[in-house]
Write an enzyme that holds these catalytic residues in place. Sequence first.
Site, PDB file in Angstrom:
ATOM      1  N   THR A  72     -77.814  43.362  59.009  1.00 26.08           N
ATOM      2  CA  THR A  72     -78.807  42.132  59.117  1.00 26.08           C
ATOM      3  C   THR A  72     -79.186  41.597  57.793  1.00 26.08           C
ATOM      4  O   THR A  72     -79.127  40.572  57.998  1.00 26.08           O
ATOM      5  CB  THR A  72     -79.241  42.378  60.051  1.00 26.08           C
ATOM      6  OG1 THR A  72     -78.846  43.044  61.434  1.00 26.08           O
ATOM      7  CG2 THR A  72     -80.553  41.521  60.551  1.00 26.08           C
ATOM      8  N   ASN A 150     -68.415  41.665  68.115  1.00 27.99           N
ATOM      9  CA  ASN A 150     -68.939  43.691  68.476  1.00 27.99           C
ATOM     10  C   ASN A 150     -68.469  43.661  69.779  1.00 27.99           C
ATOM     11  O   ASN A 150     -68.240  44.803  70.077  1.00 27.99           O
ATOM     12  CB  ASN A 150     -70.387  43.422  67.778  1.00 27.99           C
ATOM     13  CG  ASN A 150     -71.452  42.508  68.313  1.00 27.99           C
ATOM     14  OD1 ASN A 150     -71.069  40.996  67.788  1.00 27.99           O
ATOM     15  ND2 ASN A 150     -72.399  42.318  68.983  1.00 27.99           N
ATOM     16  N   ALA A 199     -72.949  50.515  56.463  1.00 25.54           N
ATOM     17  CA  ALA A 199     -72.393  51.301  55.899  1.00 25.54           C
ATOM     18  C   ALA A 199     -71.879  52.463  58.056  1.00 25.54           C
ATOM     19  O   ALA A 199     -71.122  52.496  58.196  1.00 25.54           O
ATOM     20  CB  ALA A 199     -73.045  52.190  55.761  1.00 25.54           C
ATOM     21  N   CYS A 324     -81.444  42.359  79.694  1.00 26.67           N
ATOM     22  CA  CYS A 324     -82.287  42.028  80.237  1.00 26.67           C
ATOM     23  C   CYS A 324     -83.547  41.454  79.942  1.00 26.67           C
ATOM     24  O   CYS A 324     -84.270  42.332  79.090  1.00 26.67           O
ATOM     25  CB  CYS A 324     -82.882  43.075  80.798  1.00 26.67           C
ATOM     26  SG  CYS A 324     -83.859  44.002  81.818  1.00 26.67           S
TER      27      CYS A 324
END
Length: 382
Positions: A72, A150, A199, A324
């Site tokens: 990120t 992903n 990593a 959700c």
Amino acid sequence: MDTIYFDNNATTKPLEEVVEAMKPFWVDAYANPSSVHQFGQSVKHAIECAREQVAALIHATPGEIVFTSSGTESINLAIRGALAMVPAKRKFVTTAVEHAAVLRLSEVLEREGYEIVVVGVNRDGQVDEQAWVEALSGDTVLASIQHANNETGVMMDVNRLAALAQEKGVAVHVDAVQTVGKVEVDVATWPVQFVSFSAHKFHGPKGAGGLYVRRRTRLKPLIVGGSQERELRAGTENTASIVGMGVAAACCGATMAETATRVGALRDQLERELLKSVAGASVHGVKANRVYNTSNISFENLEAEAILILLSEAGIYASSGAACSSGSLQPSHVLQAMGIEEHVAHGAIRFSLSRYSSEAEVASVVERLPGLLARLSRLGSR
Ligand code: PLP
């Protein structure tokens, strides 16, 4: 009860070699790598060894690697840092199936006055080339694409999409968080400026990520302070995690082909058997090139959350892309972008395997899942 961990796209188990290599840096080798004394310099040396190991994994030179805290952070550094270098132009292009790290940042940039174009994908999760080229027009500074998704494992043709951007003078960032350490990533041949990785997605520790920055590419740091990481990322280095990432890079690089073959066969077996035994099951992105460890399977008319709870009770850990929000389950933005119907998208489960996955685990899931699904159907999960 032995548990089955099929959630490796969320995070992976650190390799034993990784844990062993990290230990000294929590105990004895605690010096600050910026210190000029020998103690500090020995720690600095360990960081530079890790840089070489990581660079070798993706065919970069060590000087092109910037260590960060996560995928990120790398993504934020690349996108914000590249845009900030060209203040006169304010357009950023990306795709509808990116990770939240890219999509949420795009929303923030839009509120800051940037023009954002989000290019759609087809039913197999792949970017429409014509739409991509059209989007790159005008004042585009940077385009960001995923190497692999992903949720589905679908891989983009980075070479092709980046070359199209290059023709228009647009810099490219690749989010390779789901591929580095799993499949061959060769930044030397990709026509791109930035590549992000993390990593903990390839059996390294949490707290270490990296950004490849092609030589002579200008980038503004997000975090300023000391002169660490060639002034691109200030702050005392997370030595243990960086060393662990280096070892993970070396181990995964050395065993990549063998892991791909073995884990790919397990994933294919899981899909084959589940498609055979569960009526209405379908695999997303099946026609596309996918990362070998990932399978996203929908079980029609069932709710993913309910399936995951039953699986978890049975000691089987998987995932879903559903989120959700305000009490109602939203199907994944990735499956929505692929045009998957709601009653199918709601029942999508992601199984992500790793080098630790076994044939016995696949057999156990294949044996138990149909019964769990039948139970849910009887209860009327939706
Ligand atoms: N990009 C992709 C494609 C991911 O799958 C993830 C993590 O799930 C990230 C970025 C973020 O990486 P990190 O968890 O290291 O911040």
